[in-house]
Design a protein around this motif. Structure first.
Motif, PDB file in Angstrom:
ATOM      1  N   UNK A   1      31.216   9.303 -21.161  1.00  0.00           N
ATOM      2  CA  UNK A   1      30.948   9.587 -19.745  1.00  0.00           C
ATOM      3  C   UNK A   1      29.813   8.729 -19.192  1.00  0.00           C
ATOM      4  N   UNK A   2      29.216   7.895 -20.037  1.00  0.00           N
ATOM      5  CA  UNK A   2      28.167   6.996 -19.550  1.00  0.00           C
ATOM      6  C   UNK A   2      28.782   6.030 -18.536  1.00  0.00           C
ATOM      7  N   UNK A   3      28.151   5.911 -17.400  1.00  0.00           N
ATOM      8  CA  UNK A   3      28.682   5.059 -16.346  1.00  0.00           C
ATOM      9  C   UNK A   3      29.600   5.777 -15.384  1.00  0.00           C
ATOM     10  N   UNK A   4      29.877   7.085 -15.658  1.00  0.00           N
ATOM     11  CA  UNK A   4      30.737   7.863 -14.764  1.00  0.00           C
ATOM     12  C   UNK A   4      30.067   8.025 -13.398  1.00  0.00           C
ATOM     13  N   UNK A   5      30.825   7.885 -12.368  1.00  0.00           N
ATOM     14  CA  UNK A   5      30.293   8.003 -11.014  1.00  0.00           C
ATOM     15  C   UNK A   5      29.705   9.401 -10.811  1.00  0.00           C
ATOM     16  N   UNK A   6      28.505   9.435 -10.274  1.00  0.00           N
ATOM     17  CA  UNK A   6      27.844  10.700  -9.988  1.00  0.00           C
ATOM     18  C   UNK A   6      27.042  11.266 -11.150  1.00  0.00           C
ATOM     19  N   UNK A   7      27.135  10.625 -12.337  1.00  0.00           N
ATOM     20  CA  UNK A   7      26.377  11.112 -13.495  1.00  0.00           C
ATOM     21  C   UNK A   7      24.959  10.562 -13.472  1.00  0.00           C
ATOM     22  N   UNK A   8      23.991  11.439 -13.629  1.00  0.00           N
ATOM     23  CA  UNK A   8      22.580  11.058 -13.706  1.00  0.00           C
ATOM     24  C   UNK A   8      22.156  11.121 -15.169  1.00  0.00           C
ATOM     25  N   UNK A   9      21.532  10.077 -15.667  1.00  0.00           N
ATOM     26  CA  UNK A   9      21.116  10.017 -17.076  1.00  0.00           C
ATOM     27  C   UNK A   9      19.602   9.943 -17.151  1.00  0.00           C
TER      28      UNK A   9
END
Length: 905
Positions: free
Chosen positions: A103-111
Motif C-alpha cells: 500500500x506504499x504509494x497508495x493515493x491518500x495514504x499518509x506515512x
C-alpha cells in the motif's frame, strides 16, 4: 477454526476498518515491540499490527505476559485498503514490512516514520520522517513522549526499557548515545521494573547451545553459486536442541554474512534454517523446494527420512538453479582494454604482453574498429622463428564474437562455452568497452580462485569482486566529520559522473579495528579534476603531480587527503621506478603489494559503504595470512619484502607459503642490487618505526636481508641483547613522561649500524641519501657516540660538567648509549641527566637582570652559565638564592647602587 483461504478478496474478508496502523519489521525483536508500544502513546487511536512472524522469545513474551493490555490486531483482521495513516517504527525498508509494502504509494495514504537505522536503497519515504542516529529506536520515541509530557504506565515503561537495553547491549554497544541513557533514566522514574528486564535479557545460552554455535562456526564453508557467496554450515545431534534458528541468526550476525543455510540433523529429522540479506537469493523459494517455506529473507524446513548428507546434496543442486544474480557483461568485464594497432609488429605485441602480464591482445584500428585478437602462444612462436618484424594483422585471429554491456550471464556463458572463446569483447556503439575472459566466467560459475587469463601471474585472483555493506562498521570506527567528508567525496564524484573509492590502509585497519585516519581516495576519472572540484565547492587547496595523475587535497582544517586517478603500473626493469598509465579500479588495486591492501569502499551516494574485494582479501583477513598478488611482485619492487615483514609483525599475520617462497627466490637472485638507496631507507625507516621492530629485524636476518643494508651487519647474540636493552630503555624513558618526545626508530638505527666503522657508516648514509639536516645529524652523532661512551666510562666531573658533556647529543643517541654501555655507572650518569639535569630551569630571566641594573650584552650569557652551574651543583635553589648569587658574583656592575636603593625602597 477454519483457515481463511488466501485468495479471498480483501473486501469479503472479516476485519476491522482501522484508519491508523502502527507496524514494524518482520521478525520483530524487543526494540521493535517497544517502539510499537511507544508509538501508540503518540497515536492512541492506532492499531498495533505485526507485518509477519516474530521471534520465538518475543511470541512467548506476548502469549504469557501483557498482550491483553495493548491494542494489538492480527494482520488478517486488517483491511489494508482502508488504512489512511501507516506508522513505521524501527524500520523504513520496503522489503521488511511484509504486506504493508503493497500500500506504499497508495493515493491518500499518509506515512509516518520513526527509525534509527542508516539509509538504504530500499527505504520508504514518508510524510513525516524522524530518523536519528541513536542506539535504540525506543529511546528515540521515548524522547518524543517525554517532550510532550505524556504519561506512561509502569508496564509500558518496563517494555520500553527492555527495548533500549536489547538494542544497546545494556549500554555496552558502541552505537549507544547519551540519549539512550537519558531515555532509560526517565523510564526508570516512570516505574520500569528492572527485575523483569533482567529476567528477559539474561536468558543465556545453554551449554549445548554454545557447543552448537561452536560447531556452526567450525563447519561453515563458503561456496560461490553463480557468482554469489553462500555459506553452508551443519551440525549433528542425537537429541533435539531448541532455538536452532536463534543460534543461526547469532552466527550470521557474528560473521556478518549475507546468505547462510544451516543444516541440523537432530533425532530422526534434518532441519534447515536459511537467512538472506540480498535479493539475489530468495531463501523462501529454496526452502519450499525442500518441503518448507518462509520469506525471501528468512525461511526454514523440516525434512524427514533424509540424512543430512542427502539434504545437503539436494540443497546444492537447488542452489545452482535458484540463485539468479542479475549480472550483466558490464559487471563482469575488465576495462580499459589493452589493444594493439594492426600495422604494429609482432615484437611490439610481445612487449605489451610482457609489460602488462596478459595472454590475449585485441587488435583495433585507428577508427576504433575491432579486427581480431592475437594470443601469447602465437606471438611467442613468431618471435622464436624470427618473425619479429611481421605485422600483427598477418597473424591475428579474425573469428570472434562480441556482446553488448547489458548481455546476461547466461548469454556470456553460452557464447564462451559454445564457441570455446578465450576472450569475449564487450562492444557498445561499435566501441570496445571491455573484455571477459573464459577464466572470468569460470570464477563466476565455480567460485574457485583459478588462474586468470588477464593477469596470468596472479594465481589466486578471483575476477569478480566480493562485496558487502560496511556502513555499520564505518559508523562504528570513524568519527562523524570523517564520515561526512567521505559522503562529500561521493557527492562530488556523482556530480562529475566518476566513481570514487576509499582504498588502502584505512580500509584495512577499519576491518582490523585499528585506528587510522589517513585517507587515500582513488577516482575512476580524473583525480586532479576531482580534487579541484571538491576544493571549489567546499574549500581547500590542491597540490597535483601530473606525471602520476595524483593530487593532495589540503582541507581548510589542514587535513590532507591523497587523491589518485585509477592507474596501473609496469616496471621496465627490476627495482626501477614504475611507469604509470590510466586504468580502472580493479587494475589500480592489482598493482598494489598484498591482498590485504586491495580492499576498496565505494563512496558514491547510491552505493556508499559497499566494500569491494577483487582478490580474496577478506578470506586472508579471516585466515590471518599475508599473500602477495602476483609472482613477480618482489622482483618488480624488492622493498615489498620489507613491507611484508612489517605487516607480518604489526598484524600478527603469517606470510603465505607461496609468498614466502617468492621472497626467498627474490633475495636469492639479488633483486635489491638495482633498488635506489633512498627507497630502501624509506622502507627500513618505516620498519624501525613499528611499535616493536625487534621481531622484524629478526625476520630480516632469517631472509638474509641484513647484508642488503651493509655486509658488516650480522645478527649475533650481542646484537640481539643490544636490541632488547634498547626496548627496555625506551620503555623506561616513556614512563618518565617528560615533555620532550623521542623517535624510537633512531635508537634502533644506531643499534643496526653499531658494527659499522665511520667510513662504512658515511658510505651507507650517502647511498641512502641521508643528506638532509636530520640524516646528517643522525650519522654525526652515531660517529661521535663511541668517543662519548669512552668519556663516560672515565667521567669523574660534577653535575654541571656532565650537563655540558651530554647537552649537545640527541635524546635518541643517549638512549642508545644507555643500552650499549652495559655498565651501571654510565647508565646512572645518563639517567641523572634525563631526570635531574636536563630539565633545569632558572628563575631569573633577562628582564630580571635588566631590572637589577645590568645592561644587555655578552655578560648575560656569563651570568646564566654561572647560575646554571650553581643550580646543577646545588649551590642555589630558589629565586632569592639566584639574586644573592648574582650580587655576590658580580658586585661592581653599573647601576648596582641605584638598583640596591630601589629595592630597599
Amino acid at each position: 477454526m477454519e483457515k481463511e483461504p488466501e485468495n479471498t478478496p480483501e473486501a469479503e474478508r472479516p476485519g476491522e476498518d482501522y484508519e491508523e496502523v502502527i507496524t514494524t519489521h518482520i521478525n520483530a525483536d524487543f526494540d521493535a515491540l517497544a517502539s510499537m508500544i511507544a508509538a501508540s502513546k503518540l497515536y492512541p487511536k492506532a492499531a498495533l499490527v505485526f507485518p509477519g512472524s516474530q521471534e520465538k522469545n518475543l511470541r512467548n513474551f506476548f502469549v504469557h505476559s501483557t498482550s491483553y493490555l495493548f491494542n494489538f490486531a492480527k494482520l488478517r483482521q486488517i483491511r489494508l485498503s482502508r488504512i489512511k495513516r501507516l506508522i513505521l517504527v524501527d524500520t523504513r525498508q520496503r522489503d521488511r514490512i511484509g504486506k504493508f509494502a503493497g500500500i506504499i504509494g497508495k493515493k491518500g495514504l499518509e506515512v509516518h516514520i520513526y527509525d534509527h537505522h542508516p539509509d538504504s536503497e530500499d527505504d520508504v519515504h514518508g510524510d513525516l520522517e524522524v530518523v536519528r542516529k541513536i542506539g535504540s529506536n525506543t529511546a528515540l520515541l521515548t524522547s518524543l513522549i517525554r517532550e510532550r509530557r505524556i504519561e506512561v504506565s509502569p508496564v509500558e515503561a518496563t517494555i520500553m526499557c527492555l527495548g533500549i537495553h536489547e538494542d544497546t547491549g545494556s549500554f555496552t554497544f558502541s552505537s549507544t548515545t547519551a540519549d539512550d541513557y537519558r531515555a532509560a533514566a526517565w523510564l526508570a522514574e516512570m516505574g520500569a521494573d528492572h527485575n523483569v528486564v533482567a529476567d528477559l535479557l539474561t536468558r543465556e545460552l545453554t551449554t549445548e547451545q554454545v557447543w552448537i554455535l561452536n560447531d556452526l562456526t567450525r563447519s561453515a564453508t563458503t561456496h560461490a553459486v553463480n557468482g554469489i557467496e553462500v555459506v553452508i554450515t551443519e551440525v549433528i545431534r542425537d537429541d533435539y536442541v531448541g532455538d536452532f534458528a536463534v543460534l543461526v541468526h547469532k552466527f550470521m550476525d557474528m560473521e556478518n554474512l549475507n546468505v547462510i543455510f544451516a543444516l541440523a540433523q537432530m533425532e530422526d529429522r534434518t532441519y534447515l534454517v536459511a537467512r538472506s540479506r540480498i535479493p539475489d537469493v530468495n531463501v523462501g523459494e529454496i526452502a519450499v523446494a525442500l518441503g518448507g517455506g518462509g520469506h525471501p529473507q528468512a525461511a526454514s524446513a523440516t525434512i524427514k527420512d533424509r540424512t543430512l548428507v542427502q539434504v545437503k546434496s539436494d540443497l546444492m543442486a537447488i542452489l545452482k538453479t535458484a540463485v539468479n544474480p542479475k549480472k550483466t557483461a558490464a559487471d563482469m568485464m575488465s576495462s580499459p582494454v589493452l589493444h594493439i594497432a594492426p600495422e604494429e609488429t609482432v615484437q611490439k605485441a610481445s612487449d605489451i604482453m610482457t609489460r602488462y602480464n596478459i595472454n590475449v591482445l585485441l587488435v583495433i584500428d585507428d577508427q576504433g574498429a575491432l579486427l581480431g585478437y592475437v594470443t601469447r602462444q602465437v606471438v611467442e612462436k613468431a618471435v622464436f622463428f624470427g618473425l619479429n618484424h611481421i605485422k600483427v594483422a598477418d597473424y591475428m585471429n579474425i573469428e570472434f564474437a562480441t556482446v553488448r554491456p547489458e548481455a546476461t550471464l547466461k548469454e556470456v556463458q553460452e557464447l564462451i562455452i559454445r564457441t570455446r572463446l578465450r576472450i569475449l569483447p564487450v562492444v557498445e556503439d561499435d566501441e570496445v568497452v571491455g573484455v571477459i575472459t573464459r577464466t572470468d566466467l569460470l570464477s563466476i560459475l565455480m567460485g574457485d580462485q583459478t588462474e586468470p587469463e588477464l593477469f596470468y601471474d596472479a594465481k589466486s585472483t578471483p575476477q569478480l569482486p566480493r562485496t558487502k555493506n560496511m556502513i555499520s562498521l564505518l559508523n562504528e570506527r570513524l568519527p562523524d566529520p570523517i564520515l561526512e567528508l567521505l559522503r562529500r567525496f561521493g557527492g562530488v564524484a556523482d556530480d562529475l559522473e566518476y566513481n570514487a573509492y576509499l582504498v588502502g590502509g584505512m580500509v584495512r585497519d577499519i576491518l582490523l579495528k585499528r585506528d587510522n585516519l589517513d585517507m587515500d581516495i582513488v577516482v575512476e576519472g580524473d583525480g586532479i579534476e576531482f580534487a579541484h572540484e571538491y576544493a571549489r565547492i567546499y574549500g581547500g587547496r590542491v597540490r597535483s603531480h601530473r606525471k602520476f595523475r595524483t593530487a593532495v587535497l589540503i582541507l581548510p582544517d589542514t587535513t590532507k587527503v591523497d587523491i589518485a586517478t585509477a592507474r596501473m603500473e609496469y616496471y621496465e626493469a627490476p627495482g626501477a621506478p614504475p611507469i604509470v598509465e590510466t586504468s580502472s579500479l580493479k587494475m589500480d588495486l592489482y598493482r598494489r603489494d598484498f591482498t590485504i591492501n586491495t580492499l576498496a569502499v565505494k563512496l558514491n551516494e547510491r552505493h556508499f559503504g559497499v566494500l569491494i574485494d577483487y582478490f580474496g582479501a577478506q578470506k586472508d583477513f579471516k585466515e590471518r595470512v599475508l599473500r602477495v598478488l602476483h609472482n613477480l611482485s618482489f622482483v618488480e619492487d624488492p622493498t615489498r619484502i620489507l613491507r611484508a615483514i612489517r605487516f607480518e609483525q604489526r598484524f600478527g599475520f603469517k606470510i603465505g607459503k607461496l609468498t614466502l617462497s617468492l621472497i626467498k627466490n627474490a633475495v636469492k637472485i639479488n633483486c635489491f642490487k638495482d633498488v635506489s638507496g633512498q627507497r630502501l631507507f624509506h622502507e627500513l625507516k618505516l620498519l624501525l618505526m613499528e611499535q616493536n621492530p625487534i621481531g622484524a629485524i629478526e625476520q630480516m636476518d632469517v631472509f638474509n636481508l641484513l647484508p642488503v643494508i651493509s655486509p658488516q651487519i650480522t645478527y649475533t647474540d650481542a646484537f640481539r641483547n643490544l636490541l632488547e636493552e634498547i626496548e627496555n630503555v625506551a620503555a623506561w624513558y616513556r614512563l618518565l613522561y617528560l615533555d620532550e618526545p623521542f623517535d624510537a626508530w633512531k635508537v634502533y638505527w644506531h643499534a643496526l649500524t653499531s658494527a659499522l666503522d665511520p667510513q662504512n657508516l658515511r658510505e651507507l648514509a650517502k647511498r641512502f641519501g641521508m643528506n638532509d639536516l636530520e640524516g646528517r645529524a643522525l650519522v654525526e652523532q652515531r660517529e661521535q657516540s663511541e668517543e662519548l661512551l669512552n668519556i663516560l666510562f672515565r667521567f669523574q666531573g660534577d653535575n654541571y660538567q656532565l650537563y655540558c658533556l651530554l647537552t649537545p647529543y640527541h635524546t635518541e643517541t643517549l638512549l642508545y648509549l644507555m643500552a650499549r654501555a652495559n655498565n651501571e655507572r654510565v647508565r646512572k650518569l645518563i639517567s641523572n641527566y634525563f631526570t635531574r639535569l636536563k630539565g633545569t630551569r632558572l628563575h631569573l630571566r633577562g628582564r630580571d637582570l635588566l631590572e637589577m641594573g645590568f645592561e644587555s650584552g655578552p655578560l648575560f650569557r656569563d651570568i646564566f652559565e654561572a647560575l646554571t652551574e650553581a643550580h646543577l651543583n646545588g649551590r642555589v635553589k630558589t629565586r632569592e638564592d639566584e639574586v644573592e648569587f648574582v650580587r655576590r658574583r658580580y658586585p661592581a656592575f653599573p647601576g648596582a647602587e641605584r638598583a640596591g636603593k630601589a629595592e630597599a625602597t
